[in-house]
Design a protein around this motif. Structure first.
Motif, mmCIF file in Angstrom:
data_model
loop_
_atom_site.group_PDB
_atom_site.id
_atom_site.type_symbol
_atom_site.label_atom_id
_atom_site.label_comp_id
_atom_site.label_asym_id
_atom_site.label_seq_id
_atom_site.Cartn_x
_atom_site.Cartn_y
_atom_site.Cartn_z
ATOM 1 N N CYS A 9 104.952 -54.639 -21.654
ATOM 2 C CA CYS A 9 104.226 -54.609 -22.973
ATOM 3 C C CYS A 9 105.134 -54.179 -23.971
ATOM 4 N N LEU A 10 104.969 -53.535 -25.123
ATOM 5 C CA LEU A 10 105.909 -52.875 -26.087
ATOM 6 C C LEU A 10 106.088 -51.526 -25.686
ATOM 7 N N GLY A 11 105.003 -50.572 -25.425
ATOM 8 C CA GLY A 11 104.803 -49.080 -25.304
ATOM 9 C C GLY A 11 104.848 -48.752 -23.646
ATOM 10 N N ASN A 12 104.306 -49.742 -22.815
ATOM 11 C CA ASN A 12 103.881 -49.476 -21.442
ATOM 12 C C ASN A 12 102.982 -48.207 -21.245
ATOM 13 N N ILE A 13 102.054 -48.234 -22.329
ATOM 14 C CA ILE A 13 100.897 -47.259 -21.958
ATOM 15 C C ILE A 13 99.740 -47.889 -22.383
ATOM 16 N N CYS A 14 99.335 -49.183 -22.953
ATOM 17 C CA CYS A 14 98.229 -49.832 -22.821
ATOM 18 C C CYS A 14 97.935 -50.967 -22.196
ATOM 19 N N ARG A 15 98.662 -52.052 -22.586
ATOM 20 C CA ARG A 15 98.343 -53.267 -22.014
ATOM 21 C C ARG A 15 98.875 -53.631 -20.760
ATOM 22 N N SER A 16 100.343 -53.378 -20.240
ATOM 23 C CA SER A 16 101.123 -53.559 -19.193
ATOM 24 C C SER A 16 100.408 -52.752 -18.183
ATOM 25 N N TRP A 40 109.616 -45.321 -25.860
ATOM 26 C CA TRP A 40 109.305 -43.985 -26.676
ATOM 27 C C TRP A 40 108.422 -43.132 -25.712
ATOM 28 N N HIS A 41 107.615 -44.104 -24.760
ATOM 29 C CA HIS A 41 106.497 -43.144 -24.151
ATOM 30 C C HIS A 41 107.117 -43.119 -22.700
ATOM 31 N N ALA A 42 108.298 -43.377 -22.172
ATOM 32 C CA ALA A 42 108.683 -43.071 -20.898
ATOM 33 C C ALA A 42 108.556 -41.806 -20.259
ATOM 34 N N PRO A 119 95.930 -59.011 -27.819
ATOM 35 C CA PRO A 119 95.898 -58.132 -28.936
ATOM 36 C C PRO A 119 96.523 -56.618 -28.415
ATOM 37 N N ASP A 120 97.188 -55.893 -29.287
ATOM 38 C CA ASP A 120 97.530 -54.693 -28.706
ATOM 39 C C ASP A 120 96.308 -53.604 -29.083
ATOM 40 N N PRO A 121 95.642 -53.046 -28.085
ATOM 41 C CA PRO A 121 94.558 -52.029 -28.224
ATOM 42 C C PRO A 121 95.028 -50.761 -29.027
ATOM 43 N N TYR A 122 96.248 -50.388 -28.875
ATOM 44 C CA TYR A 122 96.879 -49.357 -29.593
ATOM 45 C C TYR A 122 96.669 -49.092 -30.947
ATOM 46 N N TYR A 123 96.753 -50.564 -31.450
ATOM 47 C CA TYR A 123 96.495 -50.767 -32.952
ATOM 48 C C TYR A 123 95.044 -51.307 -33.198
ATOM 49 N N THR A 124 94.486 -52.179 -32.438
ATOM 50 C CA THR A 124 93.021 -52.848 -32.630
ATOM 51 C C THR A 124 91.860 -51.865 -32.088
#
Ligand code: 4NP
Length: 147
Positions: A9-16, A40-42, A119-124
């Motif tokens: 995913c984008l940040g590797n802290i929520c979806r993936s 960013w979140h590595a 949908p990205d729950p980091y935002y939703t």
């Protein structure tokens, strides 16, 4: 047969990490990892609300740590799975010449949902909605790999 599956995913802290956690619980005979197209979140654990939503379903994400997706991942995995079209585009930008590793959307494995991305729950902030979709698609993926 054991497959090597990478969720991205984008940040590797929520979806993936959620997809990785659900998949390894359902299909522990496969090798699994996750990564983010951005770094960013590595080194960070999964997002707290996502961890809490997952633990309510019996899925513990606490040992996972974020890392950035790299071109070397194309050689390390048999299948790379993105959460949305931007993930797929960012993954494809790093494909080494001649590499044929398939890259798919997670929602391809849950056609019954009608969803074309997670949908990205980091935002939703809809962590349960994301987990519902992830669980349905991971079940479809596991069935696809084992047939
Ligand atoms: P993810 O969600 O791609 O599902 O891990 C995000 C996490 C963090 C950020 C964006 C999306 N961020 O901008 O920091």
């Amino acid at each position: 047969m054991t497959h090597r599956i990478l969720f991205v995913c984008l940040g590797n802290i929520c979806r993936s990490p959620a997809a990785e956690g659900v998949f390894r619980a359902r299909a522990p005979h496969h090798a699994t990892d996750s990564a983010g197209t951005m770094g960013w979140h590595a080194g960070n654990p999964p997002n707290g609300p996502m961890q809490k939503a997952a633990i309510r379903r019996g899925i513990d994400l606490g040992d996972l740590r974020a890392r950035q997706f790299t071109a070397a991942d194309f050689d390390r995995f048999d299948l790379i799975i993105g959460m949305d079209a931007q993930n797929i585009a960012d993954i494809e930008d790093l494909r080494p010449p001649g590499n044929g590793t398939p890259v798919r959307l997670l929602t391809d494995f849950a056609p019954q949902t009608g969803a074309d991305h997670v949908p990205d729950p980091y935002y939703t902030r809809d962590f349960d909605g994301a987990l519902d979709l992830i669980e349905a698609a991971v079940d479809g993926l596991a069935a696809h790999l084992d047939t």
